[in-house]
Write an enzyme that holds these catalytic residues in place. Structure first.
Site, PDB file in Angstrom:
ATOM      1  N   HIS A   1       0.849  -1.179   0.000  1.00  0.00           N
ATOM      2  CA  HIS A   1       0.000   0.000   0.000  1.00  0.00           C
ATOM      3  C   HIS A   1       0.892   1.239   0.000  1.00  0.00           C
ATOM      4  O   HIS A   1       2.061   1.181   0.399  1.00  0.00           O
ATOM      5  CB  HIS A   1      -0.905   0.010   1.223  1.00  0.00           C
TER       6      HIS A   1
ATOM      7  N   GLU B   1       1.024   3.831   1.897  1.00  0.00           N
ATOM      8  CA  GLU B   1       1.566   4.212   3.208  1.00  0.00           C
ATOM      9  C   GLU B   1       2.759   3.341   3.587  1.00  0.00           C
ATOM     10  O   GLU B   1       3.771   3.839   4.096  1.00  0.00           O
ATOM     11  CB  GLU B   1       0.482   4.095   4.292  1.00  0.00           C
TER      12      GLU B   1
END
Length: 192
Positions: A82, A84
């Site tokens: 992801h 992040e």
């Protein structure tokens, strides 16, 4: 021939990211920082290199960009990649520390184009950042088919109790519009 069970794991942003980001810029306001991560996510969708999520790690006080990440789940075939997670991994590598809260380092924050999923909230907790800034909401992501997992109001309270400031809804309309565009384009949904 090498044994695939012993192969390394490649984690990298798409090549266009290096040229897309003005690494010398300082982004003083949360809205400026959010515009960058939304632009990264939009470019990721436009270039078909990943999903509609972007993130970046900044020095809180100076606004210096430490690292960025774009969703790379489908491109690299790894459910953990992801935006992040990639941004946090890149920041820790750049700074040579497993924690962004190490003594002697400036305070860091992560800015995400959408409320983080359950996995990414855990990564935020362990990363050492002192602030989490989010754009679109879980509801916005869910509306186009993404399932962010077991995230509750108490999840954010847990972060706050551990000294992480949480700011949500920054430029939410712009971030939500990107999710809606991705949904309209029929981009792959890779939630469980």
């Amino acid at each position: 021939m090498s044994d695939p069970r012993a192969s390394g794991i490649v984690v990298a942003n798409p090549p266009w990211v290096e040229e897309f980001v003005d690494w010398e810029s300082r982004l003083p306001a949360p809205e400026d920082r959010m515009r960058l991560v939304i632009a990264l996510a939009r470019e990721n969708v436009a270039r078909r290199t990943g999903g509609p999520f972007g993130a970046a790690v900044f020095e809180v006080e100076s606004g210096a960009i430490v690292s960025v990440g774009v969703n790379s789940v489908v491109r690299l075939g790894n459910s953990a990649l992801h935006a992040e997670v990639i941004a946090l991994m890149a920041a820790q590598r750049r700074l040579g520390s497993f924690t962004l809260g190490a003594p002697g380092l400036p305070r860091h924050e992560i800015v995400s184009s959408c409320d983080p999923c359950a996995m990414c909230l855990g990564a935020v907790l362990w990363s050492g950042v002192k602030r989490l800034v989010c754009g679109a909401s879980h509801e916005d992501a869910r509306r186009i088919g993404f399932d962010e997992g077991p995230v509750f109001p108490s999840s954010y309270l847990y972060l706050e109790e551990r000294g992480i400031v949480v700011v949500r809804g920054v430029l939410r309309d712009e971030a939500r519009a990107l999710l809606d565009l991705y949904g309209a384009l029929g981009g792959p949904i890779y939630s469980p």
